[in-house]
Scaffold this motif. Sequence first.
Motif, PDB file in Angstrom:
ATOM      1  N   ASN A  31       0.831  -1.206   0.000  1.00 14.98           N
ATOM      2  CA  ASN A  31       0.000   0.000   0.000  1.00 14.98           C
ATOM      3  C   ASN A  31       0.864   1.254   0.000  1.00 14.98           C
ATOM      4  OD1 ASN A  31       0.686   0.582   2.880  1.00 14.98           O
ATOM      5  ND2 ASN A  31      -0.495  -1.300   3.229  1.00 14.98           N
ATOM      6  N   SER A  32       0.178   2.391  -0.151  1.00 11.95           N
ATOM      7  CA  SER A  32       0.880   3.668  -0.273  1.00 11.95           C
ATOM      8  C   SER A  32       1.551   4.085   1.028  1.00 11.95           C
ATOM      9  CB  SER A  32      -0.101   4.758  -0.714  1.00 11.95           C
ATOM     10  OG  SER A  32      -1.156   4.887   0.226  1.00 11.95           O
ATOM     11  N   GLU A  73       5.315   5.251   1.109  1.00  8.79           N
ATOM     12  CA  GLU A  73       5.768   6.590   1.506  1.00  8.79           C
ATOM     13  C   GLU A  73       6.755   6.533   2.661  1.00  8.79           C
ATOM     14  OE1 GLU A  73       5.296   9.328   0.031  1.00  8.79           O
ATOM     15  OE2 GLU A  73       3.813   8.729  -1.455  1.00  8.79           O
ATOM     16  N   SER A  74       6.547   5.604   3.606  1.00  8.83           N
ATOM     17  CA  SER A  74       7.415   5.530   4.785  1.00  8.83           C
ATOM     18  C   SER A  74       8.592   4.574   4.609  1.00  8.83           C
ATOM     19  CB  SER A  74       6.591   5.103   5.999  1.00  8.83           C
ATOM     20  OG  SER A  74       6.007   3.829   5.789  1.00  8.83           O
ATOM     21  N   CYS A  75       8.743   3.988   3.392  1.00 10.07           N
ATOM     22  CA  CYS A  75       9.830   3.036   3.132  1.00 10.07           C
ATOM     23  C   CYS A  75       9.803   1.881   4.133  1.00 10.07           C
ATOM     24  CB  CYS A  75      11.178   3.749   3.148  1.00 10.07           C
ATOM     25  SG  CYS A  75      11.403   4.934   1.801  1.00 10.07           S
ATOM     26  N   ASP A  76       8.622   1.365   4.399  1.00  9.67           N
ATOM     27  CA  ASP A  76       8.441   0.280   5.373  1.00  9.67           C
ATOM     28  C   ASP A  76       8.454  -1.060   4.633  1.00  9.67           C
ATOM     29  OD1 ASP A  76       7.774  -1.408   7.395  1.00  9.67           O
ATOM     30  OD2 ASP A  76       5.718  -0.681   7.643  1.00  9.67           O
ATOM     31  N   ASN A  77       9.507  -1.831   4.854  1.00 12.95           N
ATOM     32  CA  ASN A  77       9.620  -3.144   4.210  1.00 12.95           C
ATOM     33  C   ASN A  77       9.456  -4.290   5.207  1.00 12.95           C
ATOM     34  OD1 ASN A  77      11.990  -2.747   5.612  1.00 12.95           O
ATOM     35  ND2 ASN A  77      13.318  -3.662   4.056  1.00 12.95           N
ATOM     36  N   SER A  78       8.752  -4.015   6.322  1.00  7.27           N
ATOM     37  CA  SER A  78       8.611  -5.044   7.359  1.00  7.27           C
ATOM     38  C   SER A  78       7.660  -6.163   6.923  1.00  7.27           C
ATOM     39  CB  SER A  78       8.099  -4.402   8.654  1.00  7.27           C
ATOM     40  OG  SER A  78       6.868  -3.743   8.438  1.00  7.27           O
ATOM     41  N   SER A  79       6.681  -5.870   6.083  1.00  9.87           N
ATOM     42  CA  SER A  79       5.762  -6.917   5.604  1.00  9.87           C
ATOM     43  C   SER A  79       5.635  -6.808   4.086  1.00  9.87           C
ATOM     44  CB  SER A  79       4.387  -6.761   6.272  1.00  9.87           C
ATOM     45  OG  SER A  79       3.873  -5.464   6.039  1.00  9.87           O
ATOM     46  N   PRO A  80       6.673  -7.216   3.356  1.00 10.98           N
ATOM     47  CA  PRO A  80       6.666  -7.037   1.899  1.00 10.98           C
ATOM     48  C   PRO A  80       5.695  -7.986   1.206  1.00 10.98           C
ATOM     49  CG  PRO A  80       8.600  -8.278   2.552  1.00 10.98           C
ATOM     50  CD  PRO A  80       7.916  -7.854   3.819  1.00 10.98           C
ATOM     51  N   LYS A  81       5.251  -7.572   0.050  1.00 11.77           N
ATOM     52  CA  LYS A  81       4.423  -8.425  -0.799  1.00 11.77           C
ATOM     53  C   LYS A  81       5.287  -9.402  -1.587  1.00 11.77           C
ATOM     54  CE  LYS A  81       0.643  -7.954  -4.139  1.00 11.77           C
ATOM     55  NZ  LYS A  81      -0.160  -6.966  -4.934  1.00 11.77           N
ATOM     56  N   GLY A 120      14.824   8.527  -2.430  1.00 14.70           N
ATOM     57  CA  GLY A 120      13.953   8.576  -3.601  1.00 14.70           C
ATOM     58  C   GLY A 120      13.978   7.367  -4.501  1.00 14.70           C
ATOM     59  N   LEU A 121      14.720   6.301  -4.144  1.00 15.61           N
ATOM     60  CA  LEU A 121      14.763   5.113  -4.997  1.00 15.61           C
ATOM     61  C   LEU A 121      13.519   4.269  -4.718  1.00 15.61           C
ATOM     62  CD1 LEU A 121      16.339   3.674  -7.162  1.00 15.61           C
ATOM     63  CD2 LEU A 121      17.606   2.449  -5.401  1.00 15.61           C
ATOM     64  N   LYS A 122      12.416   4.656  -5.360  1.00 13.74           N
ATOM     65  CA  LYS A 122      11.132   3.978  -5.209  1.00 13.74           C
ATOM     66  C   LYS A 122      10.323   4.250  -6.470  1.00 13.74           C
ATOM     67  CE  LYS A 122      10.004   6.270  -1.439  1.00 13.74           C
ATOM     68  NZ  LYS A 122       9.192   6.847  -0.335  1.00 13.74           N
ATOM     69  N   LEU A 123       9.314   3.422  -6.718  1.00 12.35           N
ATOM     70  CA  LEU A 123       8.549   3.539  -7.958  1.00 12.35           C
ATOM     71  C   LEU A 123       7.097   3.157  -7.702  1.00 12.35           C
ATOM     72  CD1 LEU A 123       8.532   3.996 -11.063  1.00 12.35           C
ATOM     73  CD2 LEU A 123       9.067   1.567 -11.320  1.00 12.35           C
ATOM     74  N   ASP A 124       6.185   4.040  -8.113  1.00 14.19           N
ATOM     75  CA  ASP A 124       4.740   3.797  -8.034  1.00 14.19           C
ATOM     76  C   ASP A 124       4.216   3.709  -9.462  1.00 14.19           C
ATOM     77  OD1 ASP A 124       2.039   3.760  -7.647  1.00 14.19           O
ATOM     78  OD2 ASP A 124       1.890   5.776  -6.812  1.00 14.19           O
ATOM     79  N   VAL A 125       3.667   2.557  -9.835  1.00 16.85           N
ATOM     80  CA  VAL A 125       3.216   2.313 -11.199  1.00 16.85           C
ATOM     81  C   VAL A 125       1.708   2.056 -11.184  1.00 16.85           C
ATOM     82  CG1 VAL A 125       3.381   0.799 -13.205  1.00 16.85           C
ATOM     83  CG2 VAL A 125       5.433   1.371 -11.913  1.00 16.85           C
TER      84      VAL A 125
END
Length: 330
Positions: free
Chosen positions: A70-71, A75-83, A114-119
């Motif tokens: 989710n967004s 936005e918070s760069c939270d990778n604790s529960s990745p898909k 900023g190394l992130k991508l929303d498609v």
Amino acid sequence: MVTKKIFSFVLVIMFLLLGSSSAKTYKVGGSNYGWTVRDDSWAEHKEFHVGDSLIFEYDQNVNDLTQVSNSLQYESCDNSSPKAVYNTGHDVVTFKEPGHHYFITSNHIQCVGGLKLDVLVVHGPSSPSTPPPPPPSSKNHGPSRQIPSSPPPSKHNGPSRQIPPPPPSKNHGPSHQSPPPPPPPSKILPSAERMHAVGDTSGWSVYNSYYYEKWSEDRQFRVGDTLFFEYNKHINDVREVSNELDFESCNPTSTIAVYKTGHDIVRLTRPGVHYFVSLKSGLCHAGIKLRVTVQPSTEDVTVPDVPKMKLSPINRCTRWWWLCSFRRHH
């Protein structure tokens, strides 16, 4: 003759397969950079469809690819529960469903940088639309019977009989008026929650209290905003204290909360002054401390709709008489 028919059939099948295939493959970041630098403009003028694929190329020793759900995690760069997590250095991701797809890197410094991508993915352009359901078939297979547009003329040849109006009400008093409608609800200004990276690119590691004082003065903080503290967790931490005295003296006796992950996200939940210090290895005395003044949330600021005052006939006449008298004297 049979050979020609088989050959024609094969050509038709190949044409249909090639014509219906419209999936595309994109290399994220282009051929020069790949999944290594921030590039906000790469996906701006592209349209992604179900069936398209993205190629992520990077150095797997310093980076990876993490897909989040989710967004908020994005936005918070939270990778604790990745898909999903990819770390081959040459990952191919194919879109199987429409909607927003969020990609970040678990390298937190690069993600915050900023190394992130929303498609945004939409249905394929050649997806056939669902045809409307057919009308119910009639059991009568004969010619359809039309309903007449007007009723048949009456057999009575006399003048048409009109329905008399209802008799007047027996109550000759003033008509009962319904109460006026309630005023419209107050307009609520939209919320604008933001995340603030403390110290910007320098993070929570500058040995100068004036630096963080100036950083705080240049920003406006509201309830609902978040602070992001980035630092080396082996030599530093974040402590929130409750009063000015402990903030100035670097005293931990009034500690409200302690954070020590190295990339802490602190949500500002109440208005007023918030104090943050570092108490590891005397870094607070060296200048790593922050004072933040938080304003109420924009959701708490309402603009009431004041109804216009209606003048009675007597007040209107009095106002007209006063204006006319004033004009005669002048």
